[in-house]
Each structure stands twice: as C-alpha cells, then as structure tokens.
Design a protein around this motif. Structure first.
Motif, PDB file in Angstrom:
ATOM      1  N   GLN A 234       0.809  -1.230   0.000  1.00 60.72           N
ATOM      2  CA  GLN A 234       0.000   0.000   0.000  1.00 60.72           C
ATOM      3  C   GLN A 234       0.840   1.279   0.000  1.00 60.72           C
ATOM      4  O   GLN A 234       0.547   2.199  -0.763  1.00 60.72           O
ATOM      5  N   PRO A 235       1.891   1.390   0.843  1.00 57.53           N
ATOM      6  CA  PRO A 235       2.696   2.617   0.806  1.00 57.53           C
ATOM      7  C   PRO A 235       3.394   2.838  -0.547  1.00 57.53           C
ATOM      8  O   PRO A 235       3.700   3.977  -0.896  1.00 57.53           O
ATOM      9  N   MET A 236       3.592   1.748  -1.292  1.00 55.20           N
ATOM     10  CA  MET A 236       4.248   1.882  -2.604  1.00 55.20           C
ATOM     11  C   MET A 236       3.273   2.291  -3.699  1.00 55.20           C
ATOM     12  O   MET A 236       3.628   3.039  -4.608  1.00 55.20           O
ATOM     13  N   ILE A 237       2.024   1.793  -3.596  1.00 53.18           N
ATOM     14  CA  ILE A 237       1.078   2.121  -4.673  1.00 53.18           C
ATOM     15  C   ILE A 237       0.338   3.430  -4.424  1.00 53.18           C
ATOM     16  O   ILE A 237      -0.232   4.009  -5.356  1.00 53.18           O
ATOM     17  N   ASN A 238       0.327   3.909  -3.181  1.00 53.94           N
ATOM     18  CA  ASN A 238      -0.295   5.208  -2.886  1.00 53.94           C
ATOM     19  C   ASN A 238       0.253   6.323  -3.775  1.00 53.94           C
ATOM     20  O   ASN A 238      -0.509   7.043  -4.428  1.00 53.94           O
ATOM     21  N   PRO A 239       1.581   6.530  -3.816  1.00 52.98           N
ATOM     22  CA  PRO A 239       2.114   7.604  -4.657  1.00 52.98           C
ATOM     23  C   PRO A 239       1.932   7.337  -6.154  1.00 52.98           C
ATOM     24  O   PRO A 239       1.857   8.277  -6.947  1.00 52.98           O
ATOM     25  N   ILE A 240       1.821   6.048  -6.527  1.00 52.70           N
ATOM     26  CA  ILE A 240       1.572   5.722  -7.938  1.00 52.70           C
ATOM     27  C   ILE A 240       0.167   6.176  -8.330  1.00 52.70           C
ATOM     28  O   ILE A 240      -0.027   6.861  -9.341  1.00 52.70           O
ATOM     29  N   ILE A 241      -0.811   5.801  -7.517  1.00 50.90           N
ATOM     30  CA  ILE A 241      -2.204   6.150  -7.801  1.00 50.90           C
ATOM     31  C   ILE A 241      -2.408   7.666  -7.743  1.00 50.90           C
ATOM     32  O   ILE A 241      -3.130   8.251  -8.569  1.00 50.90           O
ATOM     33  N   ASN A 242      -1.760   8.320  -6.789  1.00 48.94           N
ATOM     34  CA  ASN A 242      -1.923   9.770  -6.598  1.00 48.94           C
ATOM     35  C   ASN A 242      -0.934  10.597  -7.430  1.00 48.94           C
ATOM     36  O   ASN A 242      -0.910  11.821  -7.318  1.00 48.94           O
ATOM     37  N   ASN A 243      -0.128   9.895  -8.224  1.00 43.83           N
ATOM     38  CA  ASN A 243       0.856  10.558  -9.086  1.00 43.83           C
ATOM     39  C   ASN A 243       1.783  11.486  -8.295  1.00 43.83           C
ATOM     40  O   ASN A 243       2.114  12.590  -8.715  1.00 43.83           O
ATOM     41  N   ASP A 244       2.203  11.001  -7.136  1.00 43.82           N
ATOM     42  CA  ASP A 244       3.094  11.770  -6.269  1.00 43.82           C
ATOM     43  C   ASP A 244       4.543  11.310  -6.521  1.00 43.82           C
ATOM     44  O   ASP A 244       5.075  10.446  -5.808  1.00 43.82           O
ATOM     45  N   THR A 245       5.161  11.892  -7.525  1.00 47.36           N
ATOM     46  CA  THR A 245       6.506  11.450  -7.928  1.00 47.36           C
ATOM     47  C   THR A 245       7.591  11.882  -6.949  1.00 47.36           C
ATOM     48  O   THR A 245       8.725  11.410  -7.044  1.00 47.36           O
ATOM     49  N   THR A 246       7.250  12.769  -6.022  1.00 46.44           N
ATOM     50  CA  THR A 246       8.253  13.249  -5.064  1.00 46.44           C
ATOM     51  C   THR A 246       8.338  12.357  -3.825  1.00 46.44           C
ATOM     52  O   THR A 246       9.266  12.487  -3.026  1.00 46.44           O
ATOM     53  N   SER A 247       7.397  11.449  -3.678  1.00 47.36           N
ATOM     54  CA  SER A 247       7.367  10.594  -2.487  1.00 47.36           C
ATOM     55  C   SER A 247       8.556   9.636  -2.475  1.00 47.36           C
ATOM     56  O   SER A 247       8.897   9.026  -3.493  1.00 47.36           O
ATOM     57  N   LYS A 248       9.136   9.480  -1.305  1.00 44.33           N
ATOM     58  CA  LYS A 248      10.266   8.560  -1.160  1.00 44.33           C
ATOM     59  C   LYS A 248       9.813   7.105  -1.302  1.00 44.33           C
ATOM     60  O   LYS A 248      10.633   6.202  -1.542  1.00 44.33           O
ATOM     61  N   ASN A 249       8.520   6.870  -1.170  1.00 42.95           N
ATOM     62  CA  ASN A 249       7.986   5.511  -1.294  1.00 42.95           C
ATOM     63  C   ASN A 249       7.617   5.138  -2.729  1.00 42.95           C
ATOM     64  O   ASN A 249       7.247   3.986  -2.986  1.00 42.95           O
ATOM     65  N   HIS A 250       7.703   6.106  -3.632  1.00 42.97           N
ATOM     66  CA  HIS A 250       7.332   5.823  -5.026  1.00 42.97           C
ATOM     67  C   HIS A 250       8.347   4.838  -5.624  1.00 42.97           C
ATOM     68  O   HIS A 250       9.539   5.141  -5.693  1.00 42.97           O
ATOM     69  N   PRO A 251       7.909   3.655  -6.071  1.00 46.22           N
ATOM     70  CA  PRO A 251       8.830   2.624  -6.587  1.00 46.22           C
ATOM     71  C   PRO A 251       9.680   3.097  -7.770  1.00 46.22           C
ATOM     72  O   PRO A 251      10.820   2.666  -7.924  1.00 46.22           O
ATOM     73  N   LEU A 252       9.126   3.975  -8.594  1.00 50.45           N
ATOM     74  CA  LEU A 252       9.852   4.409  -9.793  1.00 50.45           C
ATOM     75  C   LEU A 252      10.993   5.368  -9.479  1.00 50.45           C
ATOM     76  O   LEU A 252      11.772   5.720 -10.362  1.00 50.45           O
TER      77      LEU A 252
END
Length: 276
Positions: A234-252
C-alpha cells in the motif's frame, strides 16, 4: 549521388589492377596472370555527370608498370574524394566516417536480422561480425591504395567504431546477465510492483471497481498476486495512484531497479511505450 559513382569507379579500378599483376596489386589474395591488354586510365571530371573514365588500350608490356602506377594513383584519389563526399552525403561504405557509420547502424542491423531471421542471429552476432571486419582493417581491399592522410582519418574512424561496438556489446551482455539473474533469483517486493506498473497492470486495475475507490482493496489483490504483504504494498502504490513522484515511497524513484526491469522487459520484447 557522387559517393555511389565514386565507389563504383573504385571497384572498377580495383578490377583493372587485379588483372595486371598479382605481385604488385592487392586483390583478395587470389592468383592472377598478367593480361595482354591494359587500360591506360585518364580521369575526366564533368559537373553534370560526375566522374568518368576513359580507356585507351595498350598491348605493349613496357607500359604495364606505368599504367599500374597511374591506376593505383587514381584509386587513391577516388578514395580520398569518396571519404570526404560520403560524409557530406551521409553515404555508407565499408571505410566511411564514424558519423556515417553510427547513423546507419540501426538500419544495417535491421537488414541483417531480416536476412538472418532465426534463433542463431541477434544483435550480438551482428556486432561480433562488425568487430571482426574492423579489427582486420589492414586486410581491407582498399587499404593498399589509401594515401597517408586519408588512411589516418580512416584509422581514427575505425577506432571510434570499435569503441562504439564494444560499448554496444557490453550492454548486450549486461542485458543477458540481467535476464538470467531475474529468471533465477527471487525478486524483491518493490521490483514486483515496478513490474506491475511498467506492464500497465496497476493503472488498469486502479480504474476498475472496487479499486477505483479503495487503494486498500487494490493492495489486497496485489498481495495475492505477488505474495508480498498488503501492508508493504500500500505505501508503494499510494504515490503511484496519486501521481506523487516526489514521495520517497514511489517505486519508480528507485532508478537502479527501474533500469534493470526496463532492460529485462525490452529484452523479452515488451514495448514500454504502450504503458508509459
């Protein structure tokens, strides 16, 4: 195109030389006999038609060396002109400049793979064949006729080509190693999520019910697919779904993992443009 005309003239002159004297002329190491008639070559230049050759036929062996010298000199002139003009016209030939070689690489590779459409030929095969030719520059049929300034330019271009191909070869072998590694070893949870994202699966599911309104539900179903705990997903897909590219949890944002996975997907034939 002047380059094409020049290349044809060079090949014609090589043929003339090869028929004069095998001990003086270089022509693929084949045995040749001195022929009875020899072409005395004169060069004429016409702005409309380009380069032309006029032949006056001699039957006197006393003219052999003179004719041969003139023919070799003419080949040298043609090669010098061909090297310069082919760069201007972006015309590929076997001793072209590095810029021309690089511009034609992908198209030549494509043609090679089309002509050799089977499991035994790939880009690595193509590169290895190219390197074999370049590493034997002194065996090139044009080599003995090159003038020193042009020869030095061709040697420099050849060095650049070899470096370029070795870099390509290194990348190919690295890709093969990555594919093998990913096939044999267990991959991490973040890598699994990157795979699902790059394949377009997360984006596809997030637009369906009940996932469109519940990231928790999406995390649960992805947990079943990946065997990774939903609390980790969930912490990894949250920024993906919300398009939050600045999040440290974003897998990309894990550049190393992204590069490794993209290389694998490209290697197996997946088009990343379809999902990016």
């Amino acid at each position: 195109m002047k380059s094409e005309k020049l290349e044809k003239l060079v090949i014609e002159e090589l043929s003339t030389c090869s028929n004069i004297n095998e001990n003086i002329c270089f022509y693929e190491g084949q045995d040749r006999e001195i022929i009875d008639t020899f072409g005395n070559v004169e060069k004429t230049i016409d702005d409309q038609s380009g380069y032309e050759i006029n032949y006056n036929i001699f039957k006197n062996e006393a003219h052999i060396k003179e004719i041969l010298s003139a023919s070799k000199s003419l080949i040298g002139e043609y090669l010098e002109d061909l090297f310069k003009i082919s760069k201007e016209e972006n015309y590929f030939w076997e001793l072209c400049s590095f810029t021309v070689y690089k511009d034609h690489y992908n198209k030549r590779l494509e043609n090679f793979l089309f002509k050799n459409d089977n499991e035994f030929f790939d880009e690595t095969t193509f590169i290895e064949m190219e390197l074999k030719v370049l590493n034997n520059l002194h065996k090139q049929r044009f080599y003995d006729f090159l003038r020193v300034p042009t020869l030095e330019l061709i040697k420099k271009a050849s060095s650049k080509k070899i470096f370029f191909l070795n870099e390509k070869l290194s990348m190919q072998k690295q890709s093969d190693d990555i594919v093998q590694l990913l096939d044999l070893d267990k991959i991490s949870g973040i890598e699994k999520i990157i795979y699902l994202q790059k394949l377009g699966i997360i984006d596809f599911l997030s637009k369906k019910q009940p996932f469109i309104s519940s990231i928790n539900s999406l995390a649960n179903i992805l947990s079943i697919i990946t065997s990774v705990k939903s609390g980790t997903i969930q912490p990894m897909i949250n920024p993906i779904i919300n398009n939050d590219t600045t999040s440290k949890n974003h897998p990309l944002n894990s550049k190393k993992n992204v590069q490794k996975i993209e290389t694998h997907l490209i290697k197996i034939g997946f088009d990343l443009n379809e999902t990016n």
